[in-house]
Structures are given as structure tokens and as C-alpha cells.
Design an enzyme around this catalytic site. Structure first.
Site, PDB file in Angstrom:
ATOM      1  N   TYR A  52       0.633  -1.312   0.128  1.00 32.81           N
ATOM      2  CA  TYR A  52       0.766   0.087  -0.233  1.00 32.81           C
ATOM      3  C   TYR A  52       0.984   1.163  -0.292  1.00 32.81           C
ATOM      4  O   TYR A  52       0.163   2.531   0.111  1.00 32.81           O
ATOM      5  CB  TYR A  52      -0.472  -0.299   1.341  1.00 32.81           C
ATOM      6  CG  TYR A  52      -2.075  -0.570   1.327  1.00 32.81           C
ATOM      7  CD1 TYR A  52      -1.777  -1.796   0.299  1.00 32.81           C
ATOM      8  CD2 TYR A  52      -2.834  -1.096   2.624  1.00 32.81           C
ATOM      9  CE1 TYR A  52      -2.765  -3.147   0.535  1.00 32.81           C
ATOM     10  CE2 TYR A  52      -3.184  -1.963   2.537  1.00 32.81           C
ATOM     11  CZ  TYR A  52      -3.657  -3.382   1.749  1.00 32.81           C
ATOM     12  OH  TYR A  52      -4.524  -4.270   1.838  1.00 32.81           O
ATOM     13  N   ILE A 230     -12.265  -4.847   7.737  1.00 30.67           N
ATOM     14  CA  ILE A 230     -11.918  -3.645   7.829  1.00 30.67           C
ATOM     15  C   ILE A 230     -12.008  -2.306   6.722  1.00 30.67           C
ATOM     16  O   ILE A 230     -11.678  -2.731   5.674  1.00 30.67           O
ATOM     17  CB  ILE A 230     -10.190  -4.207   7.140  1.00 30.67           C
ATOM     18  CG1 ILE A 230     -10.450  -5.221   6.747  1.00 30.67           C
ATOM     19  CG2 ILE A 230      -9.618  -4.567   8.723  1.00 30.67           C
ATOM     20  CD1 ILE A 230      -9.394  -5.411   5.972  1.00 30.67           C
ATOM     21  N   LYS A 232     -12.435   0.553   4.655  1.00 32.24           N
ATOM     22  CA  LYS A 232     -11.906   1.383   4.001  1.00 32.24           C
ATOM     23  C   LYS A 232     -12.461   2.413   3.586  1.00 32.24           C
ATOM     24  O   LYS A 232     -13.402   3.085   3.209  1.00 32.24           O
ATOM     25  CB  LYS A 232     -11.115   0.996   2.551  1.00 32.24           C
ATOM     26  CG  LYS A 232      -9.768   2.045   2.536  1.00 32.24           C
ATOM     27  CD  LYS A 232     -10.350   3.052   1.137  1.00 32.24           C
ATOM     28  CE  LYS A 232      -9.495   4.172   1.097  1.00 32.24           C
ATOM     29  NZ  LYS A 232      -9.605   4.862  -0.451  1.00 32.24           N
ATOM     30  N   SER A 233     -11.955   4.242   4.585  1.00 34.20           N
ATOM     31  CA  SER A 233     -12.392   5.384   3.931  1.00 34.20           C
ATOM     32  C   SER A 233     -11.122   6.417   4.444  1.00 34.20           C
ATOM     33  O   SER A 233     -10.854   5.596   5.810  1.00 34.20           O
ATOM     34  CB  SER A 233     -13.869   5.748   4.344  1.00 34.20           C
ATOM     35  OG  SER A 233     -13.686   7.115   3.851  1.00 34.20           O
ATOM     36  N   ASN A 242     -18.526   4.613   9.619  1.00 32.23           N
ATOM     37  CA  ASN A 242     -18.528   3.676   9.414  1.00 32.23           C
ATOM     38  C   ASN A 242     -17.994   2.697  11.218  1.00 32.23           C
ATOM     39  O   ASN A 242     -18.186   1.382  11.182  1.00 32.23           O
ATOM     40  CB  ASN A 242     -16.790   2.887   8.449  1.00 32.23           C
ATOM     41  CG  ASN A 242     -18.048   3.549   7.523  1.00 32.23           C
ATOM     42  OD1 ASN A 242     -18.793   2.838   7.229  1.00 32.23           O
ATOM     43  ND2 ASN A 242     -16.457   3.039   6.038  1.00 32.23           N
TER      44      ASN A 242
HETATM   45  P1  NAD Z   1     -14.403  -1.751   1.021  1.00 32.34           P
HETATM   46  O1  NAD Z   1     -15.451  -2.823   0.450  1.00 32.34           O
HETATM   47  O2  NAD Z   1     -13.750  -0.301   1.837  1.00 32.34           O
HETATM   48  O3  NAD Z   1     -14.976   0.046   0.297  1.00 32.34           O
HETATM   49  C1  NAD Z   1     -14.371   0.950   0.567  1.00 32.34           C
HETATM   50  C2  NAD Z   1     -14.534   2.127  -0.577  1.00 32.34           C
HETATM   51  O4  NAD Z   1     -16.333   1.716  -0.039  1.00 32.34           O
HETATM   52  C3  NAD Z   1     -13.970   3.224  -0.171  1.00 32.34           C
HETATM   53  O5  NAD Z   1     -13.261   4.561  -1.199  1.00 32.34           O
HETATM   54  C4  NAD Z   1     -15.526   4.516  -0.537  1.00 32.34           C
HETATM   55  O6  NAD Z   1     -15.333   4.655  -1.769  1.00 32.34           O
HETATM   56  C5  NAD Z   1     -16.731   3.252   0.024  1.00 32.34           C
HETATM   57  N1  NAD Z   1     -17.219   3.954   1.353  1.00 32.34           N
HETATM   58  C6  NAD Z   1     -16.334   3.414   2.300  1.00 32.34           C
HETATM   59  N2  NAD Z   1     -17.391   4.423   3.649  1.00 32.34           N
HETATM   60  C7  NAD Z   1     -18.489   4.659   3.199  1.00 32.34           C
HETATM   61  C8  NAD Z   1     -19.556   5.192   3.523  1.00 32.34           C
HETATM   62  N3  NAD Z   1     -19.877   5.130   4.797  1.00 32.34           N
HETATM   63  N4  NAD Z   1     -20.320   5.133   2.702  1.00 32.34           N
HETATM   64  C9  NAD Z   1     -20.378   5.743   1.450  1.00 32.34           C
HETATM   65  N5  NAD Z   1     -19.568   5.171   0.567  1.00 32.34           N
HETATM   66  C10 NAD Z   1     -18.686   4.860   1.584  1.00 32.34           C
HETATM   67  O7  NAD Z   1     -12.867  -1.903  -0.129  1.00 32.34           O
HETATM   68  P2  NAD Z   1     -11.544  -2.149   0.111  1.00 32.34           P
HETATM   69  O8  NAD Z   1     -10.951  -1.388   0.467  1.00 32.34           O
HETATM   70  O9  NAD Z   1     -11.226  -2.577  -1.537  1.00 32.34           O
HETATM   71  O10 NAD Z   1     -11.046  -3.102   1.525  1.00 32.34           O
HETATM   72  C11 NAD Z   1     -11.007  -2.641   3.048  1.00 32.34           C
HETATM   73  C12 NAD Z   1     -10.151  -3.034   2.842  1.00 32.34           C
HETATM   74  O11 NAD Z   1      -9.143  -4.500   2.645  1.00 32.34           O
HETATM   75  C13 NAD Z   1      -8.358  -2.735   2.627  1.00 32.34           C
HETATM   76  O12 NAD Z   1      -8.581  -1.147   2.509  1.00 32.34           O
HETATM   77  C14 NAD Z   1      -7.738  -3.419   3.013  1.00 32.34           C
HETATM   78  O13 NAD Z   1      -6.898  -2.562   4.056  1.00 32.34           O
HETATM   79  C15 NAD Z   1      -7.888  -4.602   2.514  1.00 32.34           C
HETATM   80  N6  NAD Z   1      -8.092  -5.131   1.676  1.00 32.34           N
HETATM   81  C16 NAD Z   1      -7.040  -6.249   1.730  1.00 32.34           C
HETATM   82  C17 NAD Z   1      -6.985  -6.885   0.157  1.00 32.34           C
HETATM   83  C18 NAD Z   1      -5.922  -8.177   1.082  1.00 32.34           C
HETATM   84  O14 NAD Z   1      -6.043  -8.821  -0.809  1.00 32.34           O
HETATM   85  N7  NAD Z   1      -5.704  -9.148   1.644  1.00 32.34           N
HETATM   86  C19 NAD Z   1      -7.660  -6.923  -0.866  1.00 32.34           C
HETATM   87  C20 NAD Z   1      -7.972  -5.617  -1.063  1.00 32.34           C
HETATM   88  C21 NAD Z   1      -8.227  -4.779   0.450  1.00 32.34           C
END
Ligand code: NAD
Length: 277
Positions: A52, A230, A232-233, A242
């Protein structure tokens, strides 16, 4: 300080806050403020990875919060290019240096990348890192049952967690059952389906019923299923929203409604059997 959030016991005796902040795609120069904001809202768990590019900012955010080190649960991951015993050991040191920490709470192998044939050796590096105190707990990410069984058979060490893609459209029921059989906890990445699920009419219906947002309903669904989650925002208002999921509960009807969203083709990210980057 009173902080009544749920905590999950891991098989090695460590404890992980069930709800954490994901920071994939949070730029390094924003990460310190984002992490500090989350910690001020009550989060005590941050999920980063060397991939990241924001470990430095994450470490800065943890330090600037003023919280004691043992109050914040920090996860990082070993990237595919660093697989293999020696490379992974060096990568772990580099991650700790960027984070400015002498240990992480959880260290994960980011992907099995089975074509590289190195994930067992990489796992041995994590076992050593834990023995040497550089990680309190060790686990994996994106492992299928055959990958879990291989590392367990070859090292005798069971990962505490498998962090996998999981959201209402991709519920991973078979993998969750495989985890339960092996004593591995399930952690959900892309728990909001990368935001794509938030406009779904069934999610909106449950959200309206509770006077909550779609994101809050989906996060609550993960909590009620016993998953570690977990979202993300990097937006302060959404980070707060969240985390504000402990003042309501989903009932059996809501859970049945959300269960209907599961789809065989619901995966958004890569297939771990073939993914390599
Ligand atoms: P997520 O499902 O958490 O979605 C994040 C997106 O949702 C944000 O960018 C935003 O656009 C929207 N969002 C978040 N809160 C919101 C709210 N309250 N209202 C409206 N929209 C909102 O997606 P992610 O980031 O892919 O996954 C979360 C975390 O998982 C990542 O940040 C990372 O730490 C982890 N991750 C790990 C892997 C892995 O291979 N291990 C892969 C992907 C993600």
C-alpha cells in the site's frame, strides 16, 4: 478509557478488535491524518501492507494519537515479490522500519501466489518473525483450504487468520466452514464490496428500517457473522459513520434479506488460485 467495542480471541491467545480501518489506496501523505482521525473515533485496529506504500504514514498516525502502543492493533503484509525465507525476513524488517515500530500485532502473507511455489518458505519466515518478537500473531491472506493445509502440514503452525474477499455479494460460506474446522478466524477484505453494494435496494431497505446508512448495515452484518472487518475510507465523516455500528442490531429478517445477495460470481478481486502480480 472505556471502549466497548467487540474483540475477538485468536487461537494463539492474542485479541483483535473486530472492526478495523483498511488503508489500501490511502496515499502515504494522507495516512497519518486518516489513522489519527480513526483512532480519535475509537478504532483500535489498522490494516496496512507493504504494497500500500503507506506504512510510514500509518506509523506516524499511531504515534501522533498519543495512545500507548499496546492499545492499537497494527497489521501489515508481506508482498508477493518478497516471498521466500530470506526475502520475506528482509521485507518484514523493512516494514517495521517504515512503520517505526519494533513489532506488528499481526503479520500476513498477502497472497499464496501458488505459481511461485514459495508460500511455505514465506510462512516459515513469519513463524520465525513471531518467535523473534517482530509479530505478535501471524496469519495469511487469500489462502484457499489447500494452501492452508499445506503450510499447516509442513510447519505445524496454524495461521490465526485468513484475510479474504468477503461481502454480502460474495459470502464465502465454504471457505468460512473450512476456517472453522481448522480454528482459523475469517477477516473480510472489501467488506463493502468496494462501495458497489451500498446502492443495492435490499441493503437500502434494511438501512431505512433502522434509520442507518447502507455502509453501517453491511458492517453490522459482518460483525453479527463473527467476522473481523476492515472497511476503508479516508473521509473523516465516513470513518466516523463506519465505526458507529454498535448502537443497533440486525434481526433474523434482516440477516435473511442480506443472505439473498450471495452470488456465485460475486467476486470482485482476483482468484487466489491464479492471481500473481
Ligand atoms: P471496501 O469494501 O472497504 O470499500 C471502500 C470504499 O467504499 C471506499 O473507497 C468508499 O468509496 C466507499 N465507502 C466506505 N465507507 C463509506 C460510507 N460510509 N459511505 C459511502 N461510501 C463508503 O473496500 P477495500 O478498500 O477494497 O477493502 C477494505 C480494506 O481491506 C482495504 O483498505 C485493505 O486494508 C484490505 N484489503 C486487503 C486485500 C488483500 O488482498 N488482503 C485486498 C483488498 C483490500
Amino acid at each position: 478509557m472505556s471502549n466497548p467495542q467487540p474483540v475477538i480471541a485468536l487461537r494463539d491467545g492474542q485479541r483483535i478488535p473486530q472492526l478495523g480501518l483498511g488503508v489500501w489506496q490511502t496515499p502515504n501523505h494522507e495516512a497519518a491524518v486518516v489513522v489519527r482521525t480513526a483512532l480519535e473515533c475509537g478504532y483500535r485496529h489498522v490494516d496496512t501492507a507493504s504494497l500500500y506504500g503507506n506504512e510510514q504514514g500509518v506509523g506516524e498516525g499511531v504515534r501522533s494519537s498519543g495512545l500507548a502502543r499496546d492499545e492499537v492493533f497494527v497489521t501489515t503484509k508481506v508482498w508477493n515479490d518478497d516471498q521466500g525465507l530470506d526475502r520475506a525476513l528482509r521485507a518484514i524488517d523493512a516494514s517495521l522500519e517504515r512503520l517505526g515500530l519494533d513489532h506488528v500485532d499481526l503479520l500476513l502473507v498477502h497472497w499464496p501466489a501458488p505459481q511461485r511455489k514459495l508460500y511455505v518458505e514465506t510462512w516459515r519466515a513469519l513463524v520465525r518473525a513471531r518467535q523473534e518478537g517482530r509479530a505478535r500473531s501471524i496469519g495469511v491472506s487469500n489462502f484457499e483450504p489447500e494452501h492452508l493445509d499445506r503450510i499447516i502440514a509442513e510447519t505445524g503452525v496454524v495461521p490465526v487468520i485468513n484475510q479474504v474477499e468477503l461481502h454480502p455479494r460474495f459470502q464465502q460460506k465454504r471457505l468460512r466452514a473450512a476456517h472453522a474446522e481448522r480454528g482459523v478466524r475469517t477477516q473480510a477484505w472489501s467488506p463493502l464490496g468496494q462501495g458497489q453494494l451500498l446502492a443495492h435496494p435490499l441493503v437500502a431497505r434494511v438501512a431505512d428500517k433502522h434509520g442507518r446508512s447502507p455502509a453501517q448495515v453491511i458492517i453490522r452484518w459482518h460483525i453479527d457473522l463473527g467476522l473481523i472487518v476492515i472497511p476503508k475510507s479516508s473521509n473523516a465523516q465516513r470513518i466516523r459513520e463506519n465505526f458507529d455500528v454498535f448502537g443497533f442490531q440486525l434481526d433474523a429478517d434482516d440477516l435473511a434479506t442480506l443472505e439473498k445477495l450471495d452470488e456465485a460470481g460475486g467476486r470482485i478481486g482476483p482468484d487466489p488460485m491464479t492471481a500473481d502480480f
